[in-house]
Scaffold this active site. Structure first.
Site, mmCIF file in Angstrom:
data_model
loop_
_atom_site.group_PDB
_atom_site.id
_atom_site.type_symbol
_atom_site.label_atom_id
_atom_site.label_comp_id
_atom_site.label_asym_id
_atom_site.label_seq_id
_atom_site.Cartn_x
_atom_site.Cartn_y
_atom_site.Cartn_z
ATOM 1 N N TYR A 122 -1.866 -1.109 10.277
ATOM 2 C CA TYR A 122 -1.936 -1.305 8.824
ATOM 3 C C TYR A 122 -0.594 -0.906 8.191
ATOM 4 O O TYR A 122 -0.036 -1.630 7.364
ATOM 5 C CB TYR A 122 -3.084 -0.463 8.266
ATOM 6 C CG TYR A 122 -3.408 -0.725 6.815
ATOM 7 C CD1 TYR A 122 -4.162 -1.835 6.436
ATOM 8 C CD2 TYR A 122 -2.967 0.141 5.817
ATOM 9 C CE1 TYR A 122 -4.469 -2.065 5.106
ATOM 10 C CE2 TYR A 122 -3.276 -0.084 4.490
ATOM 11 C CZ TYR A 122 -4.033 -1.187 4.138
ATOM 12 O OH TYR A 122 -4.334 -1.418 2.812
ATOM 13 N N SER B 252 0.878 -1.184 0.000
ATOM 14 C CA SER B 252 0.000 0.000 0.000
ATOM 15 C C SER B 252 0.904 1.220 0.000
ATOM 16 O O SER B 252 2.134 1.097 0.037
ATOM 17 C CB SER B 252 -0.902 -0.071 1.234
ATOM 18 O OG SER B 252 -0.777 1.007 2.101
HETATM 19 P P1 NDP Z 1 -11.900 -5.542 0.569
HETATM 20 O O1 NDP Z 1 -12.287 -5.403 1.992
HETATM 21 O O2 NDP Z 1 -12.829 -5.102 -0.481
HETATM 22 O O3 NDP Z 1 -11.528 -7.049 0.245
HETATM 23 C C1 NDP Z 1 -10.724 -7.796 1.107
HETATM 24 C C2 NDP Z 1 -10.903 -9.268 0.782
HETATM 25 O O4 NDP Z 1 -10.091 -10.037 1.696
HETATM 26 C C3 NDP Z 1 -12.330 -9.736 0.955
HETATM 27 O O5 NDP Z 1 -12.644 -10.649 -0.073
HETATM 28 C C4 NDP Z 1 -12.289 -10.434 2.302
HETATM 29 O O6 NDP Z 1 -13.320 -11.385 2.374
HETATM 30 C C5 NDP Z 1 -10.888 -11.069 2.255
HETATM 31 N N1 NDP Z 1 -10.370 -11.436 3.570
HETATM 32 C C6 NDP Z 1 -10.195 -10.627 4.651
HETATM 33 N N2 NDP Z 1 -9.739 -11.352 5.684
HETATM 34 C C7 NDP Z 1 -9.600 -12.626 5.257
HETATM 35 C C8 NDP Z 1 -9.186 -13.826 5.873
HETATM 36 N N3 NDP Z 1 -8.819 -13.896 7.154
HETATM 37 N N4 NDP Z 1 -9.190 -14.968 5.139
HETATM 38 C C9 NDP Z 1 -9.564 -14.937 3.837
HETATM 39 N N5 NDP Z 1 -9.979 -13.829 3.205
HETATM 40 C C10 NDP Z 1 -10.007 -12.689 3.910
HETATM 41 O O7 NDP Z 1 -10.506 -4.789 0.454
HETATM 42 P P2 NDP Z 1 -9.653 -4.320 -0.818
HETATM 43 O O8 NDP Z 1 -10.047 -5.071 -2.008
HETATM 44 O O9 NDP Z 1 -9.653 -2.862 -0.830
HETATM 45 O O10 NDP Z 1 -8.200 -4.767 -0.355
HETATM 46 C C11 NDP Z 1 -7.506 -5.862 -0.902
HETATM 47 C C12 NDP Z 1 -6.050 -5.740 -0.516
HETATM 48 O O11 NDP Z 1 -5.533 -4.542 -1.080
HETATM 49 C C13 NDP Z 1 -5.828 -5.622 1.004
HETATM 50 O O12 NDP Z 1 -4.627 -6.278 1.327
HETATM 51 C C14 NDP Z 1 -5.674 -4.130 1.214
HETATM 52 O O13 NDP Z 1 -4.909 -3.858 2.344
HETATM 53 C C15 NDP Z 1 -4.958 -3.760 -0.053
HETATM 54 N N6 NDP Z 1 -5.047 -2.351 -0.412
HETATM 55 C C16 NDP Z 1 -6.260 -1.768 -0.725
HETATM 56 C C17 NDP Z 1 -6.289 -0.434 -1.103
HETATM 57 C C18 NDP Z 1 -7.551 0.259 -1.526
HETATM 58 O O14 NDP Z 1 -7.484 1.457 -1.843
HETATM 59 N N7 NDP Z 1 -8.688 -0.400 -1.545
HETATM 60 C C19 NDP Z 1 -5.069 0.382 -1.138
HETATM 61 C C20 NDP Z 1 -3.864 -0.347 -0.795
HETATM 62 C C21 NDP Z 1 -3.879 -1.643 -0.451
HETATM 63 P P3 NDP Z 1 -13.997 -11.932 3.724
HETATM 64 O O15 NDP Z 1 -14.112 -10.772 4.675
HETATM 65 O O16 NDP Z 1 -15.278 -12.481 3.231
HETATM 66 O O17 NDP Z 1 -13.060 -13.001 4.218
#
Ligand code: NDP
Length: 252
Positions: free
Chosen positions: A157, A144
């Site tokens: 984070y 990130s």
């Molecule tokens: P979302 O919250 O939209 O998606 C996160 C996904 O991770 C969901 O599908 C969630 O599903 C899954 N997840 C979370 N915890 C677990 C777990 N313990 N086991 C399995 N699956 C899990 O977030 P984003 O798409 O925005 O983020 C995706 C990645 O990108 C993250 O690592 C985030 O830190 C990173 N990121 C995002 C940014 C942004 O602007 N959006 C910027 C920089 C980095 P469920 O809860 O159903 O398990």
């Protein structure tokens, strides 16, 4: 240059966090480049829906990446995909926002477990298998802006996103001589469930936008190119790097 360099035909890929948001967009990109893709999240209906929407070659796996023995998890991924995994993208991630002085210890632990320990352990297990089998691989961590900058009210984070960039450098140094490349993608701001509180706050939204030289936020599908590039032979001499996909934020 041949577009074949970017082809993932015949490759097996896993995208954790593939149930929505950035992971879903990355899974779509890898599948479009020809890979067979397992999408993972804890929410069964999300991964089922993604597999259905993206069609043949995308398979759902409902799993908590923090919850099982990595050996058992990688077995389940290989069983689903029908063989050794070539590409592993760690997009599962969570956020908790609070000031450093009142940040709850259990939230700190939860973020470290999900965003840092789980991806390391999964890559460790897959790396062991790839090394034993003398197979190449590409591991991609999702960092990130917080991999190199600080994000106010997000100490845990920032720690985890700095951490995955460190892990990527380390695994790269240890494994790239044996065929496994390890890199990191650093997304800027994209509107997803994770960032919705930022987008919903008009003041913060404006402040963020002002810092992006391209003058707009990213669209999730704009991460697909970076993921396909790092997963494919097009990046065959690139390892231990972070590729920022941030509209110019960190360069400004
Ligand atoms: P979302 O919250 O939209 O998606 C996160 C996904 O991770 C969901 O599908 C969630 O599903 C899954 N997840 C979370 N915890 C677990 C777990 N313990 N086991 C399995 N699956 C899990 O977030 P984003 O798409 O925005 O983020 C995706 C990645 O990108 C993250 O690592 C985030 O830190 C990173 N990121 C995002 C940014 C942004 O602007 N959006 C910027 C920089 C980095 P469920 O809860 O159903 O398990």
């Amino acid at each position: 240059m041949s577009h074949e360099l970017f082809s993932l035909a015949g490759r097996r890929a896993v995208v954790t966090g593939g149930g929505r948001g950035l992971g879903r967009a990355i899974a779509a990109g890898l599948a479009d480049a020809g890979a067979t893709v397992a999408v993972i999240s804890r929410t069964h209906r999300d991964v089922e829906a993604v597999a259905q929407e993206l069609g043949d070659g995308v398979m759902p796996l409902a799993m908590d990446v923090t919850g099982n023995d990595p050996d058992v998890m990688v077995d389940a991924m290989e069983d689903l995909l029908g063989g050794s995994i070539d590409v592993l993208v760690h997009a599962a991630g969570i956020q908790h926002r609070d000031s450093a002085e009142s940040f709850a210890a259990e939230e700190w632990d939860r973020l470290l477990l999900t965003n840092l320990s789980a991806p390391f352990k999964l890559s460790q297990e897959l790396g062991r298998r790839q090394l034993e089998r003398e197979l190449p691989g590409s591991h991609i961590f999702i960092g990130s802006l917080g991999s190199t900058l600080s994000i106010p009210k997000a100490a845990a984070y920032t720690a985890t996103k700095s951490g995955v960039y460190g892990v990527a450098r380390n695994l790269s140094t240890e494994w790239s001589g044996r065929g496994i490349r390890v890199n990191c993608i650093g997304p800027g701001y994209f509107r997803t469930a994770l960032t919705e509180p930022v987008f919903a706050d008009e003041h913060r939204y404006k402040r963020m936008l002002d810092r992006i030289p391209m003058g707009r936020f990213g669209k999730p599908e704009e991460l697909a190119g970076a993921a396909v590039f790092l997963a494919s032979d097009a990046s065959s001499y690139i390892t231990g790097q972070i590729l920022m996909v941030d509209g110019g934020w960190t360069a400004a």
